[in-house]
Design a protein around this motif. Structure first.
Motif, PDB file in Angstrom:
ATOM      1  N   VAL A  24       0.803  -1.063   0.031  1.00  0.00           N
ATOM      2  CA  VAL A  24      -0.150   0.099   0.199  1.00  0.00           C
ATOM      3  C   VAL A  24       0.962   1.364   0.278  1.00  0.00           C
ATOM      4  O   VAL A  24       0.824   2.313  -0.954  1.00  0.00           O
ATOM      5  N   TYR A  25       1.741   1.459   1.043  1.00  0.00           N
ATOM      6  CA  TYR A  25       2.521   2.835   1.026  1.00  0.00           C
ATOM      7  C   TYR A  25       3.241   2.723  -0.495  1.00  0.00           C
ATOM      8  O   TYR A  25       3.283   4.109  -0.714  1.00  0.00           O
ATOM      9  N   GLU A  28       1.086   4.442  -3.076  1.00  0.00           N
ATOM     10  CA  GLU A  28       0.683   5.733  -2.818  1.00  0.00           C
ATOM     11  C   GLU A  28       1.009   6.748  -3.870  1.00  0.00           C
ATOM     12  O   GLU A  28       0.328   7.526  -4.526  1.00  0.00           O
ATOM     13  N   LEU A  31      -0.590   5.876  -7.347  1.00  0.00           N
ATOM     14  CA  LEU A  31      -2.148   6.405  -7.502  1.00  0.00           C
ATOM     15  C   LEU A  31      -2.047   8.127  -7.737  1.00  0.00           C
ATOM     16  O   LEU A  31      -2.724   8.270  -8.475  1.00  0.00           O
ATOM     17  N   GLU A  32      -0.974   8.756  -6.994  1.00  0.00           N
ATOM     18  CA  GLU A  32      -1.015  10.140  -7.270  1.00  0.00           C
ATOM     19  C   GLU A  32      -0.750  10.425  -8.771  1.00  0.00           C
ATOM     20  O   GLU A  32      -1.316  11.330  -9.305  1.00  0.00           O
ATOM     21  N   SER A  88      -3.803   4.957   5.490  1.00  0.00           N
ATOM     22  CA  SER A  88      -3.736   5.400   3.895  1.00  0.00           C
ATOM     23  C   SER A  88      -5.056   5.252   3.105  1.00  0.00           C
ATOM     24  O   SER A  88      -5.618   4.333   2.583  1.00  0.00           O
ATOM     25  N   HIS A  90      -7.190   6.470   0.963  1.00  0.00           N
ATOM     26  CA  HIS A  90      -7.376   6.602  -0.405  1.00  0.00           C
ATOM     27  C   HIS A  90      -7.073   5.272  -1.150  1.00  0.00           C
ATOM     28  O   HIS A  90      -7.569   4.962  -2.174  1.00  0.00           O
ATOM     29  N   LEU A  91      -6.425   4.398  -0.496  1.00  0.00           N
ATOM     30  CA  LEU A  91      -5.979   3.124  -1.138  1.00  0.00           C
ATOM     31  C   LEU A  91      -6.370   1.771  -0.187  1.00  0.00           C
ATOM     32  O   LEU A  91      -7.077   0.917  -0.911  1.00  0.00           O
ATOM     33  N   ALA A 223     -10.242   8.846  -5.796  1.00  0.00           N
ATOM     34  CA  ALA A 223      -9.988   7.437  -5.316  1.00  0.00           C
ATOM     35  C   ALA A 223     -10.990   6.941  -4.263  1.00  0.00           C
ATOM     36  O   ALA A 223     -11.065   5.492  -4.452  1.00  0.00           O
ATOM     37  N   ARG A 274      -0.833   8.643  11.521  1.00  0.00           N
ATOM     38  CA  ARG A 274       0.049   8.900  10.420  1.00  0.00           C
ATOM     39  C   ARG A 274       0.448  10.151  10.434  1.00  0.00           C
ATOM     40  O   ARG A 274       1.486  10.447  10.160  1.00  0.00           O
ATOM     41  N   PRO A 368       0.952  13.720   2.629  1.00  0.00           N
ATOM     42  CA  PRO A 368      -0.528  13.253   2.529  1.00  0.00           C
ATOM     43  C   PRO A 368      -1.247  14.247   3.459  1.00  0.00           C
ATOM     44  O   PRO A 368      -2.667  14.052   3.589  1.00  0.00           O
ATOM     45  N   ASP A 371      -4.400  16.371   2.084  1.00  0.00           N
ATOM     46  CA  ASP A 371      -5.502  15.369   1.652  1.00  0.00           C
ATOM     47  C   ASP A 371      -6.360  14.830   2.824  1.00  0.00           C
ATOM     48  O   ASP A 371      -7.113  14.711   3.258  1.00  0.00           O
TER      49      ASP A 371
END
Length: 402
Positions: A24-25, A28, A31-32, A88, A90-91, A223, A274, A368, A371
């Motif tokens: 996941v990390y 990120e 995804l962006e 995280s 958005h993911l 997302a 986070r 992040p 956001d």
């Protein structure tokens, strides 16, 4: 309540933490980039589909849903897992098929859907093949009072006809969104809590117009499938698309919102963690006036206060989850409202201090934090504004002394 995580929770936590670190990390930034390069801001991003396949392979799938259709976890078992995904937002939730509004819609179909409704819509949602939207909020009324909903759902023979305007319909901008759950009035003459119903409306039904996607503090929120303003003009669906029965819409909404509110709060704690992590790293690295800003008393106060607030919030969320498991959502009403008031405010405060510690970088796209702040601030409105929860909570407390 026992504060230790049981063996099943520990096993899933370890697996999920590895999944976050390994998949996941690192995704990120991907995804962006994919969102920046997409011609449609709400387009499906390939990286999410890759993560979904990996999560399902690892057994990290539908963890939010108790019973045979989901992970078979209690609220108390799910809480620390949802917290991890909040780091995280958005993911991770969508990667695990644990993202709103699909979670709430799957819960509604599980609790109230007919066998045909489950086969047609629940199963594809459980499999992550489609997404869904929840259409409740309206631009022309104060939707914080759900009894104000004015969209009409009128019976006409073997069909219902829907007319009205919705906005902030979560998930509706996702290209693979296939089904809407729409709340509207079937009987305006009934008592105020039995006027509303909920009905399943396929997205491709004639008469549906997506007017625009809504931005959240300038973000498209692509997302998460975005939010839409939608017009329903003489939209006809079969009568069997009604969920539970006429007049059951308000009760369904209450049943849906209880788990939804605690899931948001679980993830918010992860967001706060986070932000605190980023603040501590920044404070140790950033030198101002000849010393790291971590040596400044005001920054130390932010960090200490952040830890205290996170621990307090986590304990209240865990107590709420335990009560929902042991005495039901109604028995945990006070605690659900308490966390809905306190946890977004706590997280917003910590993210704000993390932004301040980062200076200009904190409001940029390089971290992040901006956001996370927009997401958190929105949750002081979503699922009921702070003021409504405070009013209801105060009435319940006052009632004890009448």
């Amino acid at each position: 309540m026992d504060f230790a995580y049981d063996a099943k929770t520990e096993e899933l936590r370890e697996k999920l933490l590895r999944f976050m670190d390994e998949h996941v990390y690192p995704a990120e930034a991907t995804l962006e980039r994919e969102l920046a390069e997409a011609t449609d801001p709400w387009a499906r991003t390939p990286v999410v589909e890759v993560l979904k396949a990996e999560a399902r392979k690892q057994g990290l799938w539908n963890l939010f849903l108790p019973g045979e259709h989901g992970g078979g976890l209690t609220n108390l078992q799910y809480a620390p897992l949802a917290e991890i995904t909040g780091r995280s937002p958005h993911l991770a939730p969508e990667a695990l098929n644990c993202a709103a509004p699909d979670t709430g819609n799957m819960e509604v179909l599980t609790m109230f859907g007919t066998e045909q409704q489950k086969k047609q819509w629940l199963q594809p949602l459980l499999d992550g093949e489609i997404r869904s939207a929840f259409c409740m909020t309206e631009p022309d009324v104060a939707s914080s009072d759900a009894t104000n909903i004015s969209t009409r759902i009128e019976r006409d023979g073997d069909e219902y006809v829907i007319n009205g305007r919705k906005w902030w319909s979560s998930g509706a901008m996702a290209p693979n969104c296939a089904i809407f759950i729409v709340m509207g009035k079937t009987d305006p003459s009934a008592d105020r809590h039995h006027q509303q119903s909920q009905i399943l409306v396929p997205r491709d039904t004639p008469g549906i117009t997506i007017k625009r996607g809504m931005h959240v503090f300038g973000y498209t929120d692509g997302a998460h499938g975005g939010h839409a303003e939608i017009e329903f003009t003489n939209v006809r669906v079969p009568a069997e698309n009604l969920i539970a029965g006429e007049g059951e819409g308000f009760a369904i909404a209450q049943a849906r919102l209880g788990p939804g509110r605690i899931h948001h709060c679980m993830r918010l704690i992860g967001m706060a963690e986070r932000a605190l992590e980023l603040m501590c790293k920044r404070a140790n690295e950033r030198v101002a006036f000849g010393k790291p800003i971590a040596a400044q008393g005001v920054v130390q106060e932010w960090i200490a206060e952040s830890r205290v607030r996170i621990e307090q919030a986590r304990l209240l969320v865990l107590k709420t989850a335990w009560l929902m498991d042991t005495v039901g959502n109604k028995g945990a009403h006070t605690e659900i409202q308490s966390i809905k008031i306190s946890v977004p405010a706590m997280t917003e405060w910590i993210i704000d201090k993390a932004i301040q510690a980062h200076g200009a970088a904190g409001v940029s796209q390089d971290t992040p934090l901006a956001d996370l702040w927009a997401n958190t601030r929105t949750l002081r409105l979503a699922d009921g504004p702070d003021e409504v929860h405070r009013m209801s909570l105060a009435k319940r407390e006052l009632k004890k002394y009448l």
